[in-house]
Design a protein around this motif. Structure first.
Motif, PDB file in Angstrom:
ATOM      1  N   LEU A  99       0.830  -1.199   0.000  1.00 59.59           N
ATOM      2  CA  LEU A  99       0.000   0.000   0.000  1.00 59.59           C
ATOM      3  C   LEU A  99       0.871   1.258   0.000  1.00 59.59           C
ATOM      4  O   LEU A  99       0.562   2.241  -0.683  1.00 59.59           O
ATOM      5  N   SER A 100       1.959   1.203   0.742  1.00 60.04           N
ATOM      6  CA  SER A 100       2.859   2.356   0.829  1.00 60.04           C
ATOM      7  C   SER A 100       3.460   2.689  -0.529  1.00 60.04           C
ATOM      8  O   SER A 100       3.599   3.860  -0.894  1.00 60.04           O
ATOM      9  N   HIS A 119      -1.552   6.418   5.595  1.00 60.29           N
ATOM     10  CA  HIS A 119      -1.454   7.017   4.263  1.00 60.29           C
ATOM     11  C   HIS A 119      -2.272   8.285   4.086  1.00 60.29           C
ATOM     12  O   HIS A 119      -2.124   8.985   3.081  1.00 60.29           O
ATOM     13  N   LYS A 165       0.802   4.312  -2.668  1.00 60.30           N
ATOM     14  CA  LYS A 165       0.569   5.679  -2.201  1.00 60.30           C
ATOM     15  C   LYS A 165       1.699   6.600  -2.646  1.00 60.30           C
ATOM     16  O   LYS A 165       1.470   7.713  -3.142  1.00 60.30           O
ATOM     17  N   GLU A 166       2.931   6.148  -2.502  1.00 57.29           N
ATOM     18  CA  GLU A 166       4.094   6.969  -2.829  1.00 57.29           C
ATOM     19  C   GLU A 166       4.204   7.260  -4.324  1.00 57.29           C
ATOM     20  O   GLU A 166       4.472   8.387  -4.743  1.00 57.29           O
ATOM     21  N   THR A 212      -5.293   8.673   3.334  1.00 59.22           N
ATOM     22  CA  THR A 212      -6.268   8.588   2.245  1.00 59.22           C
ATOM     23  C   THR A 212      -7.638   8.205   2.792  1.00 59.22           C
ATOM     24  O   THR A 212      -7.769   7.765   3.935  1.00 59.22           O
ATOM     25  N   ALA A 247      -4.360   1.613   7.569  1.00 60.37           N
ATOM     26  CA  ALA A 247      -4.029   2.181   6.263  1.00 60.37           C
ATOM     27  C   ALA A 247      -4.462   3.647   6.182  1.00 60.37           C
ATOM     28  O   ALA A 247      -3.748   4.485   5.618  1.00 60.37           O
TER      29      ALA A 247
END
Length: 221
Positions: A70-71, A100, A74-75, A102, A96
């Protein structure tokens, strides 16, 4: 009823992304699940997300992905929302969301009214709940199977968060689905494909026109 929100999910080419954006899709979904024919690489996803940024909400669709995965999404991709379409727990959604920054959406598989119960637990954390049909027994995909469920089970649903209807939607049944379910947000993938995993720009445009037609008809009733 008016202003139905539409999410086109599983977009994988620049042509179909542009078609979805031009037709007025509110949300666009990028699939990060290797078993799916709609799966996109991080490189492809970056290009598609850049097209959509500022024009539609970008949704990264994942299935039981770990926090490291997930990271990276996101990045590199910078989605507005993570959609969790596996067996993720409310706690993992919360983690999460905090990590993040989000929004998070949780897909719930439905075959009968009793399946709605779990939505209340996820709604404590999730910004949106997506109701999809339970996959056929022989499917390796948790969603995008082109099957529907009894839309009437969602009618008058008391949920503290917005919900989205998914599963088997297409141009010729979306008006009925909206009417029977009371949904104000809809999600589709296979309903605008000419073959499994391959979106069709003309079908995307036709579907969006059908949604607008359903809104106009509802206002006149």
């Amino acid at each position: 009823m008016s202003d139905i929100k539409v999410k086109i999910c599983g977009l994988s080419t620049e042509e179909t992304m542009e078609a979805a954006l031009d037709a007025g899709a509110d949300m666009v979904g990028l699939m990060f699940f290797p078993k799916s024919p709609r799966h996109v690489s991080l490189t492809e996803a970056c290009k598609l997300a850049d097209m959509a940024r500022g024009r539609a909400e970008i949704v990264a669709v994942t299935v039981n992905m770990d926090l490291d995965g997930l990271s990276r999404i996101k990045e590199l991709v910078g989605p507005d929302t993570f959609q969790f379409h596996g067996s993720e727990t409310p706690e993992s959604l919360a983690a999460a969301k905090v990590m993040h920054g989000t929004k998070v959406m949780k897909a719930i598989s439905i075959s009968e009214k009793a399946d709605l119960e779990q939505a209340h637990y996820y709604a404590i954390v999730a910004d949106r709940i997506l109701f999809d049909a339970k996959p056929p027994k022989d499917s390796v995909l948790p969603g995008g199977n082109g099957v529907s469920f009894d839309w009437t089970v969602l009618k008058d649903l008391d949920l503290p968060k917005p919900f989205m209807l998914s599963g088997g939607l297409k141009m010729d049944n979306v008006a009925e689905a909206i009417r029977l379910s009371g949904a104000r947000e809809i999600d589709l993938s296979s309903g605008v494909e000419r073959e499994k995993g391959v979106k069709d720009p003309d079908l995307i445009r036709a579907f969006m026109a059908a949604v607008k037609g359903a809104e106009v008809a509802a206002v006149k009733e």
